[in-house]
Design a protein around this motif. Structure first.
Motif, PDB file in Angstrom:
ATOM      1  N   LEU A 201       0.829  -1.211   0.000  1.00 58.25           N
ATOM      2  CA  LEU A 201       0.000   0.000   0.000  1.00 58.25           C
ATOM      3  C   LEU A 201       0.859   1.255   0.000  1.00 58.25           C
ATOM      4  CD1 LEU A 201      -2.931   1.021   0.123  1.00 58.25           C
ATOM      5  CD2 LEU A 201      -2.769   0.937   2.613  1.00 58.25           C
ATOM      6  N   MET A 202       1.946   1.258   0.761  1.00 53.54           N
ATOM      7  CA  MET A 202       2.855   2.395   0.759  1.00 53.54           C
ATOM      8  C   MET A 202       3.518   2.580  -0.618  1.00 53.54           C
ATOM      9  SD  MET A 202       2.810   3.872   3.733  1.00 53.54           S
ATOM     10  CE  MET A 202       1.037   3.546   3.652  1.00 53.54           C
ATOM     11  N   GLU A 203       3.812   1.485  -1.287  1.00 54.08           N
ATOM     12  CA  GLU A 203       4.379   1.569  -2.637  1.00 54.08           C
ATOM     13  C   GLU A 203       3.408   2.255  -3.592  1.00 54.08           C
ATOM     14  OE1 GLU A 203       4.986   0.192  -6.774  1.00 54.08           O
ATOM     15  OE2 GLU A 203       3.326  -0.265  -5.399  1.00 54.08           O
ATOM     16  N   TYR A 204       2.121   1.967  -3.449  1.00 52.96           N
ATOM     17  CA  TYR A 204       1.126   2.615  -4.313  1.00 52.96           C
ATOM     18  C   TYR A 204       1.021   4.104  -4.007  1.00 52.96           C
ATOM     19  CZ  TYR A 204      -3.248   3.446  -6.755  1.00 52.96           C
ATOM     20  OH  TYR A 204      -4.206   3.950  -7.598  1.00 52.96           O
ATOM     21  N   PHE A 205       1.165   4.488  -2.752  1.00 50.38           N
ATOM     22  CA  PHE A 205       1.163   5.912  -2.405  1.00 50.38           C
ATOM     23  C   PHE A 205       2.330   6.633  -3.075  1.00 50.38           C
ATOM     24  CE2 PHE A 205      -1.185   5.019   1.831  1.00 50.38           C
ATOM     25  CZ  PHE A 205      -2.388   4.993   1.143  1.00 50.38           C
TER      26      PHE A 205
ATOM     27  N   PHE B   1       2.028   9.655  -5.784  1.00 45.62           N
ATOM     28  CA  PHE B   1       2.736  10.924  -5.596  1.00 45.62           C
ATOM     29  C   PHE B   1       3.589  11.238  -6.814  1.00 45.62           C
ATOM     30  CE2 PHE B   1       6.202  13.576  -3.989  1.00 45.62           C
ATOM     31  CZ  PHE B   1       5.493  14.555  -3.324  1.00 45.62           C
ATOM     32  N   GLY B   2       4.246  10.248  -7.391  1.00 39.19           N
ATOM     33  CA  GLY B   2       5.034  10.487  -8.600  1.00 39.19           C
ATOM     34  C   GLY B   2       4.180  10.905  -9.770  1.00 39.19           C
ATOM     35  N   ILE B   3       2.990  10.301  -9.903  1.00 44.54           N
ATOM     36  CA  ILE B   3       2.081  10.693 -10.996  1.00 44.54           C
ATOM     37  C   ILE B   3       1.633  12.137 -10.833  1.00 44.54           C
ATOM     38  CG2 ILE B   3      -0.177  10.226 -11.990  1.00 44.54           C
ATOM     39  CD1 ILE B   3       0.221   7.296 -11.260  1.00 44.54           C
ATOM     40  N   ARG B   4       1.245  12.493  -9.622  1.00 40.58           N
ATOM     41  CA  ARG B   4       0.787  13.868  -9.397  1.00 40.58           C
ATOM     42  C   ARG B   4       1.916  14.864  -9.593  1.00 40.58           C
ATOM     43  NH1 ARG B   4      -2.693  15.910  -4.120  1.00 40.58           N
ATOM     44  NH2 ARG B   4      -3.149  18.006  -4.905  1.00 40.58           N
ATOM     45  N   TYR B   5       3.085  14.549  -9.160  1.00 37.76           N
ATOM     46  CA  TYR B   5       4.234  15.431  -9.353  1.00 37.76           C
ATOM     47  C   TYR B   5       4.562  15.583 -10.834  1.00 37.76           C
ATOM     48  CZ  TYR B   5       9.000  17.222  -8.952  1.00 37.76           C
ATOM     49  OH  TYR B   5      10.127  17.982  -9.083  1.00 37.76           O
ATOM     50  N   ASP B   6       4.456  14.480 -11.556  1.00 43.24           N
ATOM     51  CA  ASP B   6       4.776  14.507 -12.983  1.00 43.24           C
ATOM     52  C   ASP B   6       3.770  15.328 -13.765  1.00 43.24           C
ATOM     53  OD1 ASP B   6       6.041  13.942 -15.342  1.00 43.24           O
ATOM     54  OD2 ASP B   6       4.977  12.041 -15.640  1.00 43.24           O
TER      55      ASP B   6
ATOM     56  N   LEU C 221      10.084  10.728 -10.826  1.00 39.82           N
ATOM     57  CA  LEU C 221       9.774  10.382 -12.206  1.00 39.82           C
ATOM     58  C   LEU C 221       9.922   8.880 -12.447  1.00 39.82           C
ATOM     59  CD1 LEU C 221      11.459  13.352 -14.127  1.00 39.82           C
ATOM     60  CD2 LEU C 221       9.023  12.961 -13.743  1.00 39.82           C
ATOM     61  N   TYR C 222      10.883   8.251 -11.723  1.00 36.66           N
ATOM     62  CA  TYR C 222      11.048   6.808 -11.844  1.00 36.66           C
ATOM     63  C   TYR C 222       9.833   6.069 -11.291  1.00 36.66           C
ATOM     64  CZ  TYR C 222      13.255   2.215 -11.641  1.00 36.66           C
ATOM     65  OH  TYR C 222      13.541   0.891 -11.806  1.00 36.66           O
ATOM     66  N   ALA C 223       9.179   6.674 -10.267  1.00 35.19           N
ATOM     67  CA  ALA C 223       8.003   6.048  -9.676  1.00 35.19           C
ATOM     68  C   ALA C 223       6.742   6.341 -10.460  1.00 35.19           C
ATOM     69  CB  ALA C 223       7.825   6.519  -8.227  1.00 35.19           C
TER      70      ALA C 223
ATOM     71  N   ARG D   9       6.439   6.843 -17.192  1.00 38.61           N
ATOM     72  CA  ARG D   9       7.812   6.486 -17.533  1.00 38.61           C
ATOM     73  C   ARG D   9       8.556   5.796 -16.383  1.00 38.61           C
ATOM     74  NH1 ARG D   9       6.955  11.785 -17.060  1.00 38.61           N
ATOM     75  NH2 ARG D   9       6.774  12.095 -19.310  1.00 38.61           N
ATOM     76  N   GLY D  10       7.836   5.484 -15.277  1.00 34.66           N
ATOM     77  CA  GLY D  10       8.481   4.837 -14.130  1.00 34.66           C
ATOM     78  C   GLY D  10       8.363   3.327 -14.181  1.00 34.66           C
TER      79      GLY D  10
END
Length: 476
Positions: free
Chosen positions: A318-322, A326-331, A435-437, A441-442
């Motif tokens: 679940l933490m991995e999905y968070f 966060f990476g999607i929103r940042y991107d 960006l890797y997450a 492109r992650g």
């Protein structure tokens, strides 16, 4: 009068005979100096045998074992001689022994049997108390009783449900030390069981109960003295199959289902969140149920360690999905807005330009000071006009201090620029990680799909290896 006289002669005649029991129809006779409070000899051997009828149950909360047994103790008392010449006595003999009455038990010496781990003992009674007292031709006395025995057993549930409980039961004497009385198991058929028993073990819904006798006499200590003991070992090994099907298998399936979230598109938030949160709540509910229904222990039990570890694996998924969200929103939002804001601001001074400016300022100040010294401006002469005193060096010192102040300001600016550049490097590293997450492109989900199953496999092998080894140590 004649009848009274005959009765008196019979009474006197009976007084002259050796001591005999009136309730046994002269089946045995005792010496004139017989004392039931004194044991038969200097060292008396008492043999013990058990017929275990059934196991009533195991109470884990009270740490007790209850079972129905027929206990038999045998000893030799040469002070008691059987009488077989009387015709009335011969009618009572069955083979090589005669059945004595309950009143005879109060008239002869009986060993003071003490069971050290005994919590409670109830005599079996139907129409009368189930017991037997037999006298054999070789002056051997055998006392058998039927009873329900409740034994206190010190149990440790840290390895639950892989725990193995060992309960020693000592049959000994409390009054007589080892030099006066010795308890031992009978050489033949010391333990006997019904036909529905297995080969020395009995199956309960949760336990497999097995029995073992120590052939050598054991020593226990009561009141600062050693006493002989016939020891019975009761071993309780738990049936693990039910726990594998009820707890281990479902929890393993829940953890495996959580790995399926790594192949779900991260933008589908409801589907992936429902999968992970439902799995997490199911494991928490299972842990709470196991903790309430299992026996208490001083530490975390074996099954609790497994369930907590499975819960942590789902929680980390679940933490991995968070992190991915966060990476999607940042991107999509923050990085684009930051780039637009950075394009509207002119480029700031770089560290190299700040250093170059500081060096040029220092060179200018040094050259100016050298030019002034070469043109004779460095004299200590003073010009006086009226009452004012003029010192030509004041102008030069002010100029030099101003130059040094500019140099310090420039160096401070360079240091600030250096700290800004350092922070910018860390931000660039964070940007790359986020960006890797990201989903576009992650590859964090792809990497997790390999790391999580591999980590769970390593944990499973380590878990079973460690706890099975500890369980085998207790079973030996």
């Amino acid at each position: 009068m004649r009848c009274i006289y005959i009765a008196s002669l019979i009474w006197v005649f009976e007084l002259c005979l050796p001591a005999r029991t009136a309730t046994s129809n002269y089946q045995y006779e005792k010496g004139t100096e017989y004392d039931k409070n004194v044991k038969p000899g200097a060292l008396t051997d008492v043999s013990v045998s058990l017929y275990i009828n059934r196991i009533s149950g195991v109470d884990e909360n009270k740490e007790e074992i209850s079972f129905d047994v027929f206990l038999q103790i045998t000893w030799v008392d040469t002070r008691i001689q059987p009488v077989t010449s009387n015709s009335t006595a011969n009618n009572s003999w069955v083979g090589e022994y005669v059945e004595l009455t309950k009143a005879d038990r109060d008239m002869i010496w009986v060993p003071d049997l003490y069971i050290r781990q005994l919590r409670e003992m109830k005599m079996l009674t139907l129409f009368e108390e189930i017991s037997s007292l037999r006298l054999y031709l070789n002056s051997t006395i055998s006392l058998s009783i039927g009873a329900t025995i409740i034994i206190k057993c010190d149990m440790d549930f840290v390895l639950y449900p892989l725990d193995v409980q060992r309960c020693p039961v000592d049959f000994s004497s409390y009054k007589y030390p080892v030099k006066d009385l010795r308890f031992r198991w009978r050489s033949e058929n010391a333990l006997s069981f019904p036909n529905d028993f297995g080969d020395g073990f009995f199956r309960l819904p949760k336990y497999v109960v097995s029995f073992y006798t120590e052939q050598e006499s054991q020593i226990v200590n009561y009141s600062d003295d050693n006493h002989s003991s016939a020891r019975l070992e009761i071993t309780l090994s738990r049936e693990v199959k039910s726990y594998l099907l009820e707890n281990y298998l479902p929890s393993t399936l829940f953890v495996s289902i959580s790995w399926g979230s790594f192949v779900v598109v991260p933008e589908i938030v409801p589907g992936r969140m429902v999968l992970l949160v439902t799995t997490l709540l199911s494991l928490i509910t299972m842990f709470d149920t196991v903790r309430n229904n299992s026996p208490d222990a001083l530490e975390l039990k074996c099954l609790e360690v497994w369930l907590i570890s499975c819960t942590l694996f789902v929680f980390f998924a679940l933490m991995e999905y968070f992190i991915v969200l966060f990476g999607i929103r940042y991107d999509k939002h923050w990085r684009v807005a930051k780039a637009q804001h950075a394009s509207s601001i002119p480029p700031s001074i770089t560290l190299q330009s700040a250093v170059t400016m500081a060096q040029s300022t220092m060179d200018t100040s040094i050259n100016s000071a050298t030019f002034q010294r070469e043109n004779g401006l460095e004299h200590n002469t003073l010009k006086v006009s009226g009452s004012n005193k003029v010192q030509p060096q004041d102008h030069n010192s002010k100029t030099t201090s101003a130059s040094l102040s500019n140099i310090q300001d420039t160096v401070q600016s360079a240091q600030k620029v250096s700290s800004v550049m350092t922070r910018k490097r860390f931000r660039n590293v964070a940007d790359v990680a986020l960006l890797y997450a990201g989903s576009q492109r992650g590859r964090l989900d792809q990497l997790s799909l390999i790391i999580f199953p591999l980590s769970f496999l390593i944990f499973t092998i380590s878990y079973w290896t460690m706890y099975l080894t500890e369980s085998k140590k207790n079973f030996k």
